[in-house]
Design a protein around this motif. Structure first.
Motif, PDB file in Angstrom:
ATOM      1  N   VAL A  44       3.165  10.049  -2.223  1.00  0.00           N
ATOM      2  CA  VAL A  44       2.873   8.773  -1.576  1.00  0.00           C
ATOM      3  C   VAL A  44       3.807   8.622  -0.383  1.00  0.00           C
ATOM      4  CG1 VAL A  44       2.725   6.267  -1.855  1.00  0.00           C
ATOM      5  CG2 VAL A  44       2.322   7.774  -3.829  1.00  0.00           C
ATOM      6  N   THR A  45       3.273   8.368   0.802  1.00  0.00           N
ATOM      7  CA  THR A  45       4.117   8.026   1.943  1.00  0.00           C
ATOM      8  C   THR A  45       4.203   6.509   2.015  1.00  0.00           C
ATOM      9  OG1 THR A  45       2.311   8.024   3.586  1.00  0.00           O
ATOM     10  CG2 THR A  45       3.412  10.130   3.140  1.00  0.00           C
ATOM     11  N   PHE A  46       5.436   6.011   2.128  1.00  0.00           N
ATOM     12  CA  PHE A  46       5.706   4.581   1.930  1.00  0.00           C
ATOM     13  C   PHE A  46       6.790   4.167   2.915  1.00  0.00           C
ATOM     14  CE2 PHE A  46       7.029   0.786  -0.407  1.00  0.00           C
ATOM     15  CZ  PHE A  46       5.893   0.387  -1.091  1.00  0.00           C
ATOM     16  N   ASP A  47       6.551   3.118   3.693  1.00  0.00           N
ATOM     17  CA  ASP A  47       7.511   2.710   4.713  1.00  0.00           C
ATOM     18  C   ASP A  47       8.718   1.999   4.099  1.00  0.00           C
ATOM     19  OD1 ASP A  47       5.859   3.811   6.565  1.00  0.00           O
ATOM     20  OD2 ASP A  47       5.279   1.934   7.531  1.00  0.00           O
ATOM     21  N   ALA A  48       9.860   2.108   4.795  1.00  0.00           N
ATOM     22  CA  ALA A  48      11.121   1.561   4.294  1.00  0.00           C
ATOM     23  C   ALA A  48      11.344   0.113   4.674  1.00  0.00           C
ATOM     24  CB  ALA A  48      12.290   2.396   4.831  1.00  0.00           C
ATOM     25  N   ASP A  49      10.472  -0.455   5.501  1.00  0.00           N
ATOM     26  CA  ASP A  49      10.744  -1.785   6.068  1.00  0.00           C
ATOM     27  C   ASP A  49      10.151  -2.946   5.278  1.00  0.00           C
ATOM     28  OD1 ASP A  49       8.067  -1.529   6.636  1.00  0.00           O
ATOM     29  OD2 ASP A  49       8.316  -1.443   8.822  1.00  0.00           O
ATOM     30  N   GLY A  50       9.577  -2.663   4.109  1.00  0.00           N
ATOM     31  CA  GLY A  50       9.073  -3.729   3.249  1.00  0.00           C
ATOM     32  C   GLY A  50       7.652  -4.172   3.530  1.00  0.00           C
ATOM     33  N   GLN A  51       6.923  -3.443   4.371  1.00  0.00           N
ATOM     34  CA  GLN A  51       5.576  -3.901   4.721  1.00  0.00           C
ATOM     35  C   GLN A  51       4.508  -3.440   3.733  1.00  0.00           C
ATOM     36  OE1 GLN A  51       3.862  -2.499   8.338  1.00  0.00           O
ATOM     37  NE2 GLN A  51       4.465  -0.363   8.032  1.00  0.00           N
ATOM     38  N   HIS A  52       4.826  -2.499   2.854  1.00  0.00           N
ATOM     39  CA  HIS A  52       3.843  -2.007   1.899  1.00  0.00           C
ATOM     40  C   HIS A  52       4.049  -2.625   0.522  1.00  0.00           C
ATOM     41  CE1 HIS A  52       3.396   1.863   4.503  1.00  0.00           C
ATOM     42  NE2 HIS A  52       2.612   0.889   4.911  1.00  0.00           N
ATOM     43  N   ARG A  53       2.962  -2.738  -0.237  1.00  0.00           N
ATOM     44  CA  ARG A  53       2.994  -3.302  -1.579  1.00  0.00           C
ATOM     45  C   ARG A  53       2.909  -2.183  -2.605  1.00  0.00           C
ATOM     46  NH1 ARG A  53      -1.135  -5.744  -3.141  1.00  0.00           N
ATOM     47  NH2 ARG A  53      -0.256  -7.407  -4.400  1.00  0.00           N
ATOM     48  N   ILE A  54       3.803  -2.200  -3.584  1.00  0.00           N
ATOM     49  CA  ILE A  54       3.798  -1.152  -4.599  1.00  0.00           C
ATOM     50  C   ILE A  54       2.515  -1.210  -5.427  1.00  0.00           C
ATOM     51  CG2 ILE A  54       5.032  -2.532  -6.321  1.00  0.00           C
ATOM     52  CD1 ILE A  54       5.312   1.261  -5.652  1.00  0.00           C
ATOM     53  N   GLU A  55       1.914  -2.409  -5.574  1.00  0.00           N
ATOM     54  CA  GLU A  55       0.663  -2.514  -6.320  1.00  0.00           C
ATOM     55  C   GLU A  55      -0.455  -1.726  -5.641  1.00  0.00           C
ATOM     56  OE1 GLU A  55       3.037  -6.331  -6.898  1.00  0.00           O
ATOM     57  OE2 GLU A  55       2.488  -5.037  -5.206  1.00  0.00           O
ATOM     58  N   ASP A  56      -0.459  -1.737  -4.308  1.00  0.00           N
ATOM     59  CA  ASP A  56      -1.467  -0.958  -3.574  1.00  0.00           C
ATOM     60  C   ASP A  56      -1.234   0.534  -3.775  1.00  0.00           C
ATOM     61  OD1 ASP A  56      -2.725  -3.238  -2.579  1.00  0.00           O
ATOM     62  OD2 ASP A  56      -1.504  -3.278  -0.763  1.00  0.00           O
ATOM     63  N   ALA A  57       0.020   0.960  -3.687  1.00  0.00           N
ATOM     64  CA  ALA A  57       0.332   2.373  -3.884  1.00  0.00           C
ATOM     65  C   ALA A  57      -0.079   2.836  -5.275  1.00  0.00           C
ATOM     66  CB  ALA A  57       1.822   2.618  -3.661  1.00  0.00           C
ATOM     67  N   GLN A  58       0.182   2.012  -6.278  1.00  0.00           N
ATOM     68  CA  GLN A  58      -0.162   2.370  -7.660  1.00  0.00           C
ATOM     69  C   GLN A  58      -1.671   2.541  -7.814  1.00  0.00           C
ATOM     70  OE1 GLN A  58       1.134  -0.543 -10.531  1.00  0.00           O
ATOM     71  NE2 GLN A  58       1.054   0.925 -12.218  1.00  0.00           N
ATOM     72  N   ALA A  59      -2.437   1.630  -7.237  1.00  0.00           N
ATOM     73  CA  ALA A  59      -3.896   1.733  -7.326  1.00  0.00           C
ATOM     74  C   ALA A  59      -4.408   2.977  -6.608  1.00  0.00           C
ATOM     75  CB  ALA A  59      -4.538   0.477  -6.736  1.00  0.00           C
ATOM     76  N   MET A  60      -3.767   3.333  -5.510  1.00  0.00           N
ATOM     77  CA  MET A  60      -4.185   4.528  -4.773  1.00  0.00           C
ATOM     78  C   MET A  60      -3.887   5.797  -5.559  1.00  0.00           C
ATOM     79  SD  MET A  60      -2.912   3.141  -1.044  1.00  0.00           S
ATOM     80  CE  MET A  60      -3.255   4.614  -0.062  1.00  0.00           C
ATOM     81  N   VAL A  61      -2.731   5.849  -6.202  1.00  0.00           N
ATOM     82  CA  VAL A  61      -2.396   7.011  -7.037  1.00  0.00           C
ATOM     83  C   VAL A  61      -3.387   7.141  -8.182  1.00  0.00           C
ATOM     84  CG1 VAL A  61      -0.683   7.947  -8.637  1.00  0.00           C
ATOM     85  CG2 VAL A  61       0.040   7.072  -6.410  1.00  0.00           C
ATOM     86  N   GLY A 100       0.593   3.664   7.356  1.00  0.00           N
ATOM     87  CA  GLY A 100       1.577   4.565   6.785  1.00  0.00           C
ATOM     88  C   GLY A 100       1.505   4.747   5.287  1.00  0.00           C
ATOM     89  N   LEU A 101       0.670   3.964   4.590  1.00  0.00           N
ATOM     90  CA  LEU A 101       0.548   4.093   3.138  1.00  0.00           C
ATOM     91  C   LEU A 101      -0.596   5.061   2.826  1.00  0.00           C
ATOM     92  CD1 LEU A 101       1.480   3.286   0.347  1.00  0.00           C
ATOM     93  CD2 LEU A 101       0.030   1.250   0.488  1.00  0.00           C
TER      94      LEU A 101
END
Length: 221
Positions: free
Chosen positions: A83-100, A152-153
């Protein structure tokens, strides 16, 4: 069983990166931060939050940081997705989890985040127009019907990650990545994500000027 690695490029992100990593690790224990020449103590903050930190001696740009992170994650023989994930707080971990989960289900080899598939992301009309133009240019160049070419997500399975070789260090890396994906012809889907624009994330590169720079690199490179 999934063993996802979260790859977080960072450059002078000490203000927020500790909180970002802490949130990510509630779902994904494997986090690597690429310190791209920070001078503000970001590596120490990231390590204290529980991330592995790989350092660039000088600032090389986000494309180089992503490639370093991907290469690091590939060293884990049990890694199943990145998972590519930005460091500045703009991405939601819930979205990343659903994508995985969409990778885990076998639905796709790549899941690309899009802020334009639902109405959650609050974005100004000028920035929206610039990003829509970038997506159109990407569709014309690659044939991939993307709605958001500069998000970036993203999540890649191991096979796709092993075939990514980014050489464009700065914003042009996003277009280079789409071009490489188009050449691979994997199974890909877009996933609706919310981008959270804060004063901090705007100051770190999410301004309208940065969007114009994206277009300049697209059409002039």
């Amino acid at each position: 069983m999934n063993r996802a690695w979260i790859v977080i490029p960072m450059y002078n992100e000490a203000t927020v990166v500790g909180d970002v990593i802490s949130r990510v690790k509630t779902v994904f224990p494997n986090v690597v931060c690429i310190d791209d020449g920070s001078t503000d103590g970001s590596p120490e903050v990231a390590e204290s939050a529980g991330a592995v930190v790989v350092q660039h001696p000088i600032n090389l740009g986000q494309g180089a940081a992503l490639q370093t992170g991907i290469s690091y994650a590939l060293e884990d023989p049990n890694m199943t997705s990145i998972v590519t994930f930005d460091a500045d707080g703009q991405h939601r971990i819930e979205d990343a989890q659903a994508m995985v989960e969409r990778i885990d289900s076998g639905e796709a080899d790549i899941v690309l985040g899009s802020r334009f598939l639902d109405s959650r992301t609050k974005i100004g009309p000028m920035k929206r127009a610039v990003l829509k133009t970038a997506a159109l240019q990407s569709r014309l160049a690659t044939g991939m019907n993307l709605t958001d070419a500069h998000n970036g997500l993203r999540v890649f399975n191991r096979d796709v990650a092993s075939r990514i070789h980014l050489t464009q260090n700065r914003m042009a890396h996003a277009s280079e990545l789409v071009n490489q994906i188009a050449e691979m012809k994997p199974r890909w889907v877009e996933h609706p994500v919310e981008i959270i624009y804060t004063d901090y994330s705007k100051a770190k590169g999410q301004s309208l000027l940065n969007s114009v720079n994206i277009l300049a690199e697209l059409f002039l490179r």
